[in-house]
Design an enzyme around this catalytic site. Sequence first.
Site, PDB file in Angstrom:
ATOM      1  N   HIS A   1      -7.226   3.047   3.494  1.00 15.81           N
ATOM      2  CA  HIS A   1      -6.962   3.909   4.655  1.00 15.81           C
ATOM      3  C   HIS A   1      -8.243   4.204   5.443  1.00 15.81           C
ATOM      4  O   HIS A   1      -8.183   4.528   6.624  1.00 15.81           O
ATOM      5  CB  HIS A   1      -6.371   5.256   4.225  1.00 15.81           C
ATOM      6  CG  HIS A   1      -4.894   5.234   3.957  1.00 15.81           C
ATOM      7  ND1 HIS A   1      -4.326   4.538   2.914  1.00 15.81           N
ATOM      8  CD2 HIS A   1      -3.856   5.847   4.596  1.00 15.81           C
ATOM      9  CE1 HIS A   1      -3.018   4.734   2.924  1.00 15.81           C
ATOM     10  NE2 HIS A   1      -2.703   5.530   3.931  1.00 15.81           N
TER      11      HIS A   1
ATOM     12  N   GLU B   1      -2.432   9.513   7.357  1.00 11.40           N
ATOM     13  CA  GLU B   1      -0.966   9.489   7.269  1.00 11.40           C
ATOM     14  C   GLU B   1      -0.334  10.479   8.242  1.00 11.40           C
ATOM     15  O   GLU B   1       0.791  10.301   8.691  1.00 11.40           O
ATOM     16  CB  GLU B   1      -0.503   9.779   5.839  1.00 11.40           C
ATOM     17  CG  GLU B   1      -0.745   8.626   4.863  1.00 11.40           C
ATOM     18  CD  GLU B   1       0.139   7.400   5.110  1.00 11.40           C
ATOM     19  OE1 GLU B   1       1.332   7.560   5.396  1.00 11.40           O
ATOM     20  OE2 GLU B   1      -0.387   6.263   5.019  1.00 11.40           O
TER      21      GLU B   1
ATOM     22  N   ASP C   1       0.862  -1.191   0.000  1.00 12.70           N
ATOM     23  CA  ASP C   1       0.000   0.000   0.000  1.00 12.70           C
ATOM     24  C   ASP C   1       0.895   1.236   0.000  1.00 12.70           C
ATOM     25  O   ASP C   1       2.079   1.161   0.337  1.00 12.70           O
ATOM     26  CB  ASP C   1      -0.915   0.022   1.241  1.00 12.70           C
ATOM     27  CG  ASP C   1      -1.825   1.249   1.246  1.00 12.70           C
ATOM     28  OD1 ASP C   1      -2.425   1.545   0.199  1.00 12.70           O
ATOM     29  OD2 ASP C   1      -1.920   1.930   2.284  1.00 12.70           O
ATOM     30  N   SER C   2       0.300   2.374  -0.334  1.00 12.51           N
ATOM     31  CA  SER C   2       1.065   3.623  -0.301  1.00 12.51           C
ATOM     32  C   SER C   2       1.528   3.946   1.123  1.00 12.51           C
ATOM     33  O   SER C   2       2.495   4.673   1.295  1.00 12.51           O
ATOM     34  CB  SER C   2       0.200   4.763  -0.826  1.00 12.51           C
ATOM     35  OG  SER C   2      -0.942   4.899   0.001  1.00 12.51           O
TER      36      SER C   2
ATOM     37  N   CYS D   1     -11.081   2.774  -0.219  1.00 12.39           N
ATOM     38  CA  CYS D   1      -9.702   3.193   0.046  1.00 12.39           C
ATOM     39  C   CYS D   1      -9.327   2.471   1.324  1.00 12.39           C
ATOM     40  O   CYS D   1     -10.059   2.532   2.323  1.00 12.39           O
ATOM     41  CB  CYS D   1      -9.602   4.701   0.249  1.00 12.39           C
ATOM     42  SG  CYS D   1      -7.949   5.210   0.798  1.00 12.39           S
TER      43      CYS D   1
ATOM     44  N   CYS E   1      -4.387  -1.505  -2.073  1.00  8.93           N
ATOM     45  CA  CYS E   1      -4.499  -0.070  -2.327  1.00  8.93           C
ATOM     46  C   CYS E   1      -5.385   0.099  -3.555  1.00  8.93           C
ATOM     47  O   CYS E   1      -5.067  -0.436  -4.627  1.00  8.93           O
ATOM     48  CB  CYS E   1      -3.099   0.487  -2.591  1.00  8.93           C
ATOM     49  SG  CYS E   1      -3.077   2.217  -3.083  1.00  8.93           S
TER      50      CYS E   1
HETATM   51  N1  DGL Z   1      -4.828   3.242   0.641  1.00  6.32           N
HETATM   52  C1  DGL Z   1      -4.912   3.660  -0.675  1.00  6.32           C
HETATM   53  C2  DGL Z   1      -6.158   3.327  -1.403  1.00  6.32           C
HETATM   54  O1  DGL Z   1      -6.773   2.323  -1.075  1.00  6.32           O
HETATM   55  C3  DGL Z   1      -4.149   4.846  -1.151  1.00  6.32           C
HETATM   56  C4  DGL Z   1      -4.330   6.106  -0.460  1.00  6.32           C
HETATM   57  C5  DGL Z   1      -3.386   7.171  -0.988  1.00  6.32           C
HETATM   58  O2  DGL Z   1      -2.176   6.952  -0.945  1.00  6.32           O
HETATM   59  O3  DGL Z   1      -3.877   8.221  -1.426  1.00  6.32           O
HETATM   60  O4  DGL Z   1      -6.547   4.007  -2.309  1.00  6.32           O
END
Ligand code: DGL
Length: 283
Positions: A204, A168, A19-20, A202, A83
């Site tokens: 996150h 983050e 993931d990012s 997402c 992600c």
């Molecule tokens: N967790 C990620 C997603 O599912 C990426 C979030 C990001 O880096 O903007 O999209």
Amino acid sequence: MVYSNLNINLSVAKIGVFDSGYGGLTVLQSLVEKLPQYDFVYLGDNARAPYGDKSFETVYQYTLQAVNWLFDVQNCDLVILACNTASAKALRQIQQVDLPQREDSKRVLGVIRPTTEIIGNFTKTGHIGVVGTAGTIKSNSYAIEMERFFPGIQVHQEACPIWVHLVENRFVGLPGTDYFVKYHLDHLFGQFPQIDTLLLACTHYPLLMSSIQKNVNENIAVISQGGIVANSLNSYLQRHPEIEQKLSKQGSRLFFTTEKFNDFNQLATLFYGDDVIAERVIL
Ligand code: DGL
């Protein structure tokens, strides 16, 4: 020569989860719960997160670097892009262009397909709300895939660019966070009150779950992807014994971040629900 007493272990490949940043930990948590026997390697590209507002080319390049590192340095045979942004922007190109150029049989799977295969089953009104990063929403991947699996169900999308920044930057559970969570939910539900199912597209966003639940009507089903992805991986491995047999099964978990590992450990432990001791890696 008799080999029968020798313990030849040919299963050495691990499962990579990328993931990012922190978000993929919400998927990893479900993966290890469902499939505890496998060895997982987690990589968060925290130094370059968020990906959500970056261009197609940038997300593709970063994701490819991460995937190659998981393949070649960590000996992963299978990588899950935990992600949505990377799944929307990089997965197809990696599957269609990069993997065929390799001489091995490595695989990369995303999170959008397994989600769209079943999310339509949750709605009674036929209206689903999808919240995600700007990149995921602009790609229209959810609407396109939903049309294939559940034609007729209406998909209403809302980009929530600031939500990943809040996670983050460790703003989880703070009063200011509620303001931005409510802002986007009010905007979505104000336009489409028929929505009865809200997909957190997402990885996150489950980290903002308590704030999200506080700000939607209590009869809205709020769906996160961890369990969906874990079930999907389980059935994928059953359908692909040639891959499953190569995976090592010591139940180990390794964590890597591209940012300072001390900061990562602290928050990752909170999000993952178990001790996280990460190493820093430069891709
Ligand atoms: N967790 C990620 C997603 O599912 C990426 C979030 C990001 O880096 O903007 O999209």
